[in-house]
Scaffold this motif. Structure first.
Motif, PDB file in Angstrom:
ATOM      1  N   SER A 378      42.860  51.933  42.358  1.00  0.00           N
ATOM      2  CA  SER A 378      44.004  52.003  43.267  1.00  0.00           C
ATOM      3  C   SER A 378      44.158  50.700  44.033  1.00  0.00           C
ATOM      4  CB  SER A 378      43.820  53.172  44.246  1.00  0.00           C
ATOM      5  OG  SER A 378      42.675  52.963  45.064  1.00  0.00           O
ATOM      6  N   GLU A 379      45.322  50.564  44.663  1.00  0.00           N
ATOM      7  CA  GLU A 379      45.657  49.410  45.494  1.00  0.00           C
ATOM      8  C   GLU A 379      45.389  48.114  44.732  1.00  0.00           C
ATOM      9  OE1 GLU A 379      43.602  49.945  49.166  1.00  0.00           O
ATOM     10  OE2 GLU A 379      44.834  51.652  49.784  1.00  0.00           O
ATOM     11  N   ALA A 380      44.713  47.150  45.397  1.00  0.00           N
ATOM     12  CA  ALA A 380      44.517  45.855  44.732  1.00  0.00           C
ATOM     13  C   ALA A 380      43.653  45.980  43.487  1.00  0.00           C
ATOM     14  CB  ALA A 380      43.872  44.860  45.710  1.00  0.00           C
ATOM     15  N   ASN A 381      42.735  46.940  43.490  1.00  0.00           N
ATOM     16  CA  ASN A 381      41.885  47.132  42.310  1.00  0.00           C
ATOM     17  C   ASN A 381      42.675  47.602  41.097  1.00  0.00           C
ATOM     18  OD1 ASN A 381      39.647  46.442  43.847  1.00  0.00           O
ATOM     19  ND2 ASN A 381      39.232  48.561  44.450  1.00  0.00           N
ATOM     20  N   GLY A 382      43.836  48.201  41.337  1.00  0.00           N
ATOM     21  CA  GLY A 382      44.650  48.694  40.232  1.00  0.00           C
ATOM     22  C   GLY A 382      45.863  47.848  39.943  1.00  0.00           C
ATOM     23  N   GLN A 383      46.047  46.749  40.680  1.00  0.00           N
ATOM     24  CA  GLN A 383      47.171  45.849  40.426  1.00  0.00           C
ATOM     25  C   GLN A 383      46.763  44.864  39.327  1.00  0.00           C
ATOM     26  OE1 GLN A 383      48.419  44.066  44.091  1.00  0.00           O
ATOM     27  NE2 GLN A 383      48.896  46.032  45.075  1.00  0.00           N
ATOM     28  N   VAL A 384      47.534  44.845  38.251  1.00  0.00           N
ATOM     29  CA  VAL A 384      47.156  44.109  37.042  1.00  0.00           C
ATOM     30  C   VAL A 384      48.191  43.034  36.759  1.00  0.00           C
ATOM     31  CG1 VAL A 384      46.626  44.282  34.577  1.00  0.00           C
ATOM     32  CG2 VAL A 384      46.035  46.158  36.123  1.00  0.00           C
ATOM     33  N   THR A 385      47.699  41.855  36.401  1.00  0.00           N
ATOM     34  CA  THR A 385      48.563  40.781  35.902  1.00  0.00           C
ATOM     35  C   THR A 385      48.246  40.556  34.421  1.00  0.00           C
ATOM     36  OG1 THR A 385      46.954  39.106  36.601  1.00  0.00           O
ATOM     37  CG2 THR A 385      48.730  39.645  38.137  1.00  0.00           C
ATOM     38  N   LEU A 423      47.084  35.765  18.893  1.00  0.00           N
ATOM     39  CA  LEU A 423      47.347  35.843  20.327  1.00  0.00           C
ATOM     40  C   LEU A 423      46.369  36.813  20.974  1.00  0.00           C
ATOM     41  CD1 LEU A 423      51.234  36.215  20.193  1.00  0.00           C
ATOM     42  CD2 LEU A 423      49.936  34.112  20.368  1.00  0.00           C
ATOM     43  N   MET A 424      45.977  36.476  22.180  1.00  0.00           N
ATOM     44  CA  MET A 424      45.135  37.378  22.953  1.00  0.00           C
ATOM     45  C   MET A 424      45.892  37.751  24.227  1.00  0.00           C
ATOM     46  SD  MET A 424      41.234  36.888  24.311  1.00  0.00           S
ATOM     47  CE  MET A 424      40.622  36.822  22.629  1.00  0.00           C
ATOM     48  N   VAL A 425      46.209  39.028  24.359  1.00  0.00           N
ATOM     49  CA  VAL A 425      46.878  39.531  25.559  1.00  0.00           C
ATOM     50  C   VAL A 425      45.787  39.894  26.565  1.00  0.00           C
ATOM     51  CG1 VAL A 425      48.458  41.232  26.479  1.00  0.00           C
ATOM     52  CG2 VAL A 425      48.767  40.397  24.153  1.00  0.00           C
ATOM     53  N   MET A 426      45.768  39.191  27.700  1.00  0.00           N
ATOM     54  CA  MET A 426      44.717  39.361  28.694  1.00  0.00           C
ATOM     55  C   MET A 426      45.305  40.032  29.934  1.00  0.00           C
ATOM     56  SD  MET A 426      42.633  35.770  28.353  1.00  0.00           S
ATOM     57  CE  MET A 426      41.263  36.470  29.249  1.00  0.00           C
ATOM     58  N   ALA A 427      44.635  41.084  30.396  1.00  0.00           N
ATOM     59  CA  ALA A 427      45.031  41.799  31.613  1.00  0.00           C
ATOM     60  C   ALA A 427      43.900  41.666  32.622  1.00  0.00           C
ATOM     61  CB  ALA A 427      45.327  43.261  31.313  1.00  0.00           C
ATOM     62  N   GLN A 428      44.246  41.317  33.872  1.00  0.00           N
ATOM     63  CA  GLN A 428      43.239  41.099  34.907  1.00  0.00           C
ATOM     64  C   GLN A 428      43.717  41.752  36.200  1.00  0.00           C
ATOM     65  OE1 GLN A 428      42.425  36.977  35.731  1.00  0.00           O
ATOM     66  NE2 GLN A 428      40.413  37.412  36.564  1.00  0.00           N
ATOM     67  N   ASP A 429      42.823  42.552  36.820  1.00  0.00           N
ATOM     68  CA  ASP A 429      43.196  43.166  38.092  1.00  0.00           C
ATOM     69  C   ASP A 429      42.859  42.227  39.242  1.00  0.00           C
ATOM     70  OD1 ASP A 429      40.456  43.401  38.631  1.00  0.00           O
ATOM     71  OD2 ASP A 429      40.355  45.429  37.809  1.00  0.00           O
ATOM     72  N   GLN A 430      43.206  42.656  40.461  1.00  0.00           N
ATOM     73  CA  GLN A 430      43.015  41.815  41.633  1.00  0.00           C
ATOM     74  C   GLN A 430      41.865  42.288  42.497  1.00  0.00           C
ATOM     75  OE1 GLN A 430      46.721  41.301  43.721  1.00  0.00           O
ATOM     76  NE2 GLN A 430      47.874  40.863  41.859  1.00  0.00           N
ATOM     77  N   GLY A 431      40.965  43.067  41.908  1.00  0.00           N
ATOM     78  CA  GLY A 431      39.809  43.524  42.652  1.00  0.00           C
ATOM     79  C   GLY A 431      38.771  42.432  42.838  1.00  0.00           C
ATOM     80  N   LEU A 432      37.732  42.768  43.628  1.00  0.00           N
ATOM     81  CA  LEU A 432      36.624  41.843  43.864  1.00  0.00           C
ATOM     82  C   LEU A 432      35.338  42.572  43.520  1.00  0.00           C
ATOM     83  CD1 LEU A 432      37.680  40.194  47.260  1.00  0.00           C
ATOM     84  CD2 LEU A 432      37.709  39.169  44.986  1.00  0.00           C
ATOM     85  N   PRO A 433      34.630  42.161  42.471  1.00  0.00           N
ATOM     86  CA  PRO A 433      35.039  41.092  41.545  1.00  0.00           C
ATOM     87  C   PRO A 433      36.153  41.571  40.601  1.00  0.00           C
ATOM     88  CG  PRO A 433      33.027  42.105  40.781  1.00  0.00           C
ATOM     89  CD  PRO A 433      33.340  42.737  42.119  1.00  0.00           C
ATOM     90  N   SER A 434      36.892  40.627  40.095  1.00  0.00           N
ATOM     91  CA  SER A 434      38.015  40.965  39.222  1.00  0.00           C
ATOM     92  C   SER A 434      37.503  41.387  37.848  1.00  0.00           C
ATOM     93  CB  SER A 434      38.950  39.762  39.075  1.00  0.00           C
ATOM     94  OG  SER A 434      40.006  40.040  38.200  1.00  0.00           O
ATOM     95  N   LEU A 435      38.167  42.401  37.273  1.00  0.00           N
ATOM     96  CA  LEU A 435      37.836  42.876  35.932  1.00  0.00           C
ATOM     97  C   LEU A 435      39.010  42.586  35.004  1.00  0.00           C
ATOM     98  CD1 LEU A 435      36.185  46.335  36.735  1.00  0.00           C
ATOM     99  CD2 LEU A 435      35.060  44.126  36.377  1.00  0.00           C
ATOM    100  N   SER A 436      38.704  42.376  33.761  1.00  0.00           N
ATOM    101  CA  SER A 436      39.753  42.033  32.794  1.00  0.00           C
ATOM    102  C   SER A 436      39.489  42.711  31.469  1.00  0.00           C
ATOM    103  CB  SER A 436      39.842  40.519  32.602  1.00  0.00           C
ATOM    104  OG  SER A 436      38.629  40.010  32.069  1.00  0.00           O
TER     105      SER A 436
END
Length: 813
Positions: A378-385, A423-436
């Motif tokens: 949730s929140e920043a931990n669930g926000q993905v780029t 191509l490699m599609v990479m998804a990374q969340d904004q948690g600390l530490p960040s997971l991808s």
């Protein structure tokens, strides 16, 4: 009555306005709602019409819907009328548990062109679950000394519905001793309690039986009941008391087993056994008991199972402290544990509708694949780029809705540069530490016919010896095409638009081999210049061409031919004759060129006498003086004419010389020219020839310089192409392309007074071979110098002949 009839119309109009507003605000999201437990075939919405699609194009464009994250297809679309309907039973409680917002996300996909729409169907709750108590009977023990107004907590009922359908009210069967009390807090329900209205008397009524009814707020109302058995006890009159009625604790998810959550504290004013307290959890669901544990002696609450924020974010526990009196008394408190989210879930990447291979002429914006990302945190931990790796590739991600992306072409594609992209599609969340997380997409590129056949050089020079056998292979042209498959299959043909070459040259359409169809004769044909075209098998086909220059190389296949020779080739010579006296010349021609046409003259071995012949001039003269003693004799001279070819060819000229005295010449009325008349030409004629020669050389030199400068300025421009046989003035003397000269002597047998018409033709050739700019300049300069040198040689050679004709000694020239 009118207002009642217009009410459905107003509702429909309001729904349309809300639907349009949701569409504008949702960036293309379509929103429907349907009650749970709807039967199969229940109408949901006219999805094709709402998405702006024609019903007739649903099947051709492969209209389809995908339920994201669902194992069952709850909805289906009738492609005949574009209506979205319920396909299978939907239980909101099974689907969303106690979440207030419950919806199913659908992806609507159409092809040609590929487009994706997002549809959200809200599942409305209906009152299909009655309140349920954990047990059919609940037993309480209450001492008779308890004063009126004392409250005793009870476990309330639970309702799987939400909202008003889960809002419960309680009613206790009317009695004189107890009443029900229910209060609500902002976020959490306070415990349900019964209140003692008047003192109990165990002797009068030892056990009270009460019926508690829970009613929800749905329509129609549903109820649940529990039987309350209250035993009236005697003695122990001080219950344990907690220092707080409500405890609120924050606990990080994934806490290890044995982690201390809180240590509860309760006191009892009684002494001895009545004051000893032990703790236990009351009215706690069995699955909660697997996660938390309470020490009955110390009151410590510890973690005993898996605490997962994604499963549940808040735990509401009822804790009881009970003494050991007789009867035992108990105190109650509420423990609220709020679970804190940690970034323990990596994003998930899903790739769907991959349209490969991608044609290399696909315009920017062409959709290659649909990509969705999600994160359970949730929140920043669930926000993905979301991003692409490696950078710099001709693709990009375009956000379509929330965590949904389209992989599209961003630049021009070239299969010849890169046939396949990884191509490699990479998804990374904004948690600390960040997971991808990442997902690999392989995008092959399909070929189109965008490369014409090409040759390694713009032109080729081929040297072929004359008299070749018919059908001889003389050269092979080879073109290359960067395309593949049928787009790179090359066929060859000769362009015959300006001159028909079919009788001389042919090319094999597949191998590119050039064949000479008939023997080539240098004396008739010296140069063939033509174009070979290469065409691939693509649609549409593309062509390339190359210029071929075929130079016929001379062979010594023509023997010298003596010109002007007749059956009676005789000379009447009056003696005495001084030494060095020239009798005449032999003229011979050779159809070959170069060394093959360079002639030399010599007397036959059988010839004896005071005669000699010029090795290269063919002039016959005396070796010694001859007097009258040798008169009245006749001699036959045989002159052998040879060329310098290999093999060497020759011809023979026979000359009859008759010697007579002066008296005999008078008797025959033959007037012989005087020696002075033969050997001394007029000085004026000689001077005229000299002036003409000098002026000619100067003019030709000036013309050559002007030509060189003009060509120097325009050497980069392409010269006009000449098709067909070359002119007879082009001669190639050797296979390495060096220039040479050909002396074509026309010697005929003449008398002393005869006129010689000797000509020396100098022919120069520089092959049209591609070269660098410096090479072109050098070839141009060499060609110019060769022309100047040739004209000098021409004049010098002719001048020597003229001197001989005028009977000047060659040493004086």
């Amino acid at each position: 009555m009118v207002a009642w009839q217009n009410e459905p119309v107003m509702k429909q109009l309001l729904q349309l306005i809300l639907l349009h507003t949701a569409w504008e605000m949702g960036s293309g999201q379509l929103h429907y709602s349907v009650p749970e437990e709807s039967q199969h075939g229940t109408f949901v919405g006219r999805i094709a019409q709402d998405l702006g699609l024609e019903v007739s194009e649903l099947v051709p464009r492969m209209f389809r819907i995908v339920s994201k994250g669902q194992k069952k297809d709850f909805f289906e679309v009738n492609v005949q009328n574009g209506i979205l309907f319920v396909n299978s039973r939907i239980d909101r409680e099974e689907l969303c548990a106690d979440n207030t917002d419950c919806s199913i996300h659908l992806e609507v996909i159409v092809d040609k062109p590929l487009r994706v729409f997002h549809v959200e169907v809200e599942i409305r709750d209906i009152n299909d679950n009655a309140p349920i108590f954990s047990a059919n009977e609940h037993i309480l023990s209450i001492a008779e000394v308890i004063t009126p107004g004392t409250r005793f907590p009870l476990e309330g009922a639970s309702d799987a519905d939400i909202g008003p359908n889960a809002f419960l009210t309680y009613k206790l069967r009317p009695n004189d001793y107890f009443s029900i009390e229910q209060k609500t807090n902002d976020h959490h329900n306070k415990p349900l309690t019964i209140v003692l209205k008047k003192p109990l008397d165990r002797e009068e009524i030892p056990t009270h039986h009460l019926l508690l009814t829970a009613t929800d707020g749905g329509k129609p109302e549903l109820t649940g009941t529990v039987q309350l058995v209250i035993n009236v006890l005697d003695t122990n009159d001080n219950p344990p008391v907690f220092n707080q009625s409500v405890y609120k604790i924050k606990l990080v998810e994934n806490a290890a087993n044995g982690t201390l959550v809180i240590k509860l504290n309760a006191t009892d004013l009684d002494e001895r056994s009545n004051g000893e307290i032990y703790f236990f959890s009351a009215h706690i669901a069995p699955n909660f008991q697997k996660i938390f544990n309470i020490n009955s002696n110390t009151g410590e609450v510890t973690v005993s199972g898996s605490v997962d924020f994604e499963d549940r974010s808040v735990y509401d526990l009822q804790i009881v402290a009970e003494d050991k009196g007789n009867p035992p008394l108990s105190g109650h408190c509420q423990l609220i544990i709020e679970v804190l989210d940690v970034n323990d879930n990596a994003p998930e990447v899903s790739v769907s509708s991959l349209s490969v291979p991608v044609p290399e002429d696909s315009p920017p914006g062409t959709v290659v694949a649909l990509i969705s990302v999600s994160d359970k945190d949730s929140e920043a931990n669930g926000q993905v780029t979301c991003s692409l790796w490696p950078p710099g590739l001709p693709f990009k991600l375009v956000s379509t809705f929330k965590n949904y992306y389209s992989l599209v072409v961003s630049e021009h594609l070239d299969r010849e540069h890169m046939a396949e992209y990884g191509l490699m599609v990479m998804a990374q969340d904004q948690g600390l530490p960040s997971l991808s997380a990442s997902s690999t997409v392989v995008v092959p590129i399909s070929d189109i016919n965008d490369n014409a056949p090409a040759f390694a050089q713009s032109s080729y020079t081929v040297f072929v010896k004359e008299n070749n056998p018919p059908g001889a292979h003389i050269f092979t042209v080879s073109a290359f095409d960067l395309d593949i498959a049928e787009n790179s299959l090359i066929s060859y043909w000769i362009d015959e638009k300006l001159w028909p070459l079919s009788s001389y040259i042919s090319v094999h359409s597949e191998s590119g081999k050039l064949y000479a169809l008939q023997p080539l004769d240098y004396e008739e044909l010296k140069l063939l210049e033509f174009q070979v075209n290469a065409k691939d098998a693509g649609l549409p086909s593309l062509c390339g061409n190359v210029t071929i220059q075929v130079f016929v190389v001379d062979e010594n296949d023509n023997a010298p031919a003596v010109t002007g020779q007749t059956e009676d080739n005789s000379i009447l010579l009056v003696v005495p004759v001084p030494a060095g006296h020239m009798l005449g010349k032999i003229h011979a021609l050779d159809a070959d060129s170069g060394y093959n046409a360079w002639l030399c003259y010599e007397l036959h071995e059988a010839n004896n006498g005071p005669w000699r012949v010029g090795l290269y001039s063919g002039e016959i003269s005396t070796i010694r003086s001859m007097d009258e003693a040798e008169g009245s004799r006749s001699q036959n001279l045989r002159v052998l004419v040879k060329d310098h070819g290999k093999p060497q060819l020759s011809a023979t000229a026979t000359l009859s010389v008759s010697l007579v005295t002066s008296a005999q010449a008078i008797q025959t009325n033959i007037r012989l020219p005087k020696t002075d008349e033969i050997s001394k030409p007029k000085a004026g004629i000689v001077n005229l020839y000299l002036i003409i020669a000098i002026c000619s050389v100067s003019s030709l030199f000036l013309l050559a310089v002007i030509t060189y400068v003009a060509l120097r300025c325009q050497f980069q421009s392409k010269e006009p192409m000449v098709y067909g046989p070359g002119t007879a003035t082009l001669v190639c003397a050797s296979e390495v392309g060096s220039w040479s000269y050909s002396n074509r002597h026309s010697h005929i047998l003449t008398g002393v007074n005869g006129e010689a018409l000797a000509k020396n033709d100098l022919m120069v050739f520089s092959p049209n071979i591609p070269a660098s700019e410096n090479g072109k300049q050098q070839d141009l300069l060499c060609g110019t110098v060769s022309i100047i040198h040739g004209r000098f040689s021409f004049l010098t050679l002719d001048f020597n002949i003229w001197m001989v004709m005028m009977n000047f000694p060659s040493e004086q020239c």
